[in-house]
Design a protein around this motif. Structure first.
Motif, mmCIF file in Angstrom:
data_model
loop_
_atom_site.group_PDB
_atom_site.id
_atom_site.type_symbol
_atom_site.label_atom_id
_atom_site.label_comp_id
_atom_site.label_asym_id
_atom_site.label_seq_id
_atom_site.Cartn_x
_atom_site.Cartn_y
_atom_site.Cartn_z
ATOM 1 N N VAL A 162 11.619 10.266 -7.266
ATOM 2 C CA VAL A 162 11.344 9.595 -8.536
ATOM 3 C C VAL A 162 10.233 10.385 -9.228
ATOM 4 C CG1 VAL A 162 10.502 7.478 -9.626
ATOM 5 C CG2 VAL A 162 11.967 7.339 -7.590
ATOM 6 N N ILE A 167 6.237 13.659 -7.673
ATOM 7 C CA ILE A 167 7.388 12.839 -7.290
ATOM 8 C C ILE A 167 6.977 11.857 -6.202
ATOM 9 C CG2 ILE A 167 9.114 14.601 -7.843
ATOM 10 C CD1 ILE A 167 9.358 15.075 -4.735
ATOM 11 N N GLU A 168 7.684 10.734 -6.168
ATOM 12 C CA GLU A 168 7.666 9.876 -4.987
ATOM 13 C C GLU A 168 8.871 10.302 -4.172
ATOM 14 O OE1 GLU A 168 8.184 5.284 -3.447
ATOM 15 O OE2 GLU A 168 8.070 5.676 -5.602
ATOM 16 N N THR A 171 14.415 13.323 -14.075
ATOM 17 C CA THR A 171 15.290 12.175 -13.832
ATOM 18 C C THR A 171 15.229 11.783 -12.352
ATOM 19 O OG1 THR A 171 16.765 13.021 -15.549
ATOM 20 C CG2 THR A 171 17.683 11.398 -14.033
ATOM 21 N N ALA A 172 15.154 10.510 -12.085
ATOM 22 C CA ALA A 172 15.167 10.022 -10.696
ATOM 23 C C ALA A 172 16.514 10.358 -10.051
ATOM 24 C CB ALA A 172 14.913 8.524 -10.653
#
Length: 171
Positions: A111, A31-32, A105-106
Motif C-alpha cells: 500500500v 509502502i506498507e 496504486t495499492a
C-alpha cells in the motif's frame, strides 16, 4: 549493542535485493508491506533480484509490480548488508529517484504511503532504517552493515561517502 560476530571481509549476502525511495516536495513514497519479508512494516518498495537481473533492473521492476509506477533516472545511493539469524543474509542495493511515471496504486504486495520526511514512522520500520535513511535523504551515499537476531538489531556500522566510502557503490 554487542560486538559483531560477523567477519564482513568474507561475508556474502545470500539474497540480493533492492529498495527504492522516491522523494519529491519534502515527501518520500513509502509502502506498507503486505506479504513476504518485513510484512506489516513500513519501507520503500523493492525486493529480490532475479537471476541475470541487475540491481537497477530489479528496483524498476519491483516498483512496477508493487505500486504500478516506473521510477525515472534512479540513482544508487548505497548498500545494506544484513547478517540475519532466521532468514538468508541480504545484500540490498538502495536507490532514490525524484520522478516517476504512473500513479502509486495499492497492490496485493504493498500500500503506497506518501510521508513528510519529518514524519517518517520510524517505530513501524526496521530498526536499521533510522541509522542511514535520514542521511541518504539528505543526499549522502552510504554502506550499512547490520546484525539482526529475528527483527532486533544487535550490531550496526554505517559509513558515509564523505567519510571515505567509495568505489563499492557502483555495481
Amino acid at each position: 549493542m554487542e560486538d559483531c560476530s560477523v567477519d564482513w571481509s568474507v561475508w556474502q549476502g545470500e539474497m540480493p535485493a533492492t529498495l527504492m525511495f522516491i522523494v519529491r516536495d519534502g515527501e518520500v513514497l513509502l509502502i506498507e508491506k503486505l506479504r513476504g519479508i518485513g510484512m506489516g512494516k513500513i519501507n520503500g518498495p523493492g525486493g529480490k533480484i532475479d537471476p541475470g537481473e541487475t540491481p537497477l533492473e530489479c528496483v524498476i521492476r519491483e516498483c512496477q509490480e508493487e505500486l504500478h509506477i516506473t521510477p525515472i533516472k534512479p540513482v544508487k545511493m548505497g548498500e545494506l548488508w544484513f547478517a540475519m539469524s532466521d532468514i538468508p543474509d541480504i545484500h540490498c542495493h538502495v536507490f532514490t529517484a525524484t520522478e516517476f511515471e504512473g500513479t502509486p496504486t495499492a497492490t496485493e504486495e504493498a500500500v503506497p504511503i506518501w510521508t513528510k520526511i519529518e514524519d517518517i514512522p520510524w517505530d513501524k520500520m526496521w530498526e536499521d532504517d533510522a541509522h542511514w535513511l535520514p542521511q541518504m535523504l539528505e543526499g549522502q551515499k552510504f554502506l550499512g552493515r547490520f546484525l539482526f537476531e529475528g527483527e532486533r538489531m544487535q550490531w550496526r556500522d554505517v559509513q558515509l561517502e564523505d567519510a571515505g566510502v567509495s568505489g563499492w557503490l557502483i555495481s
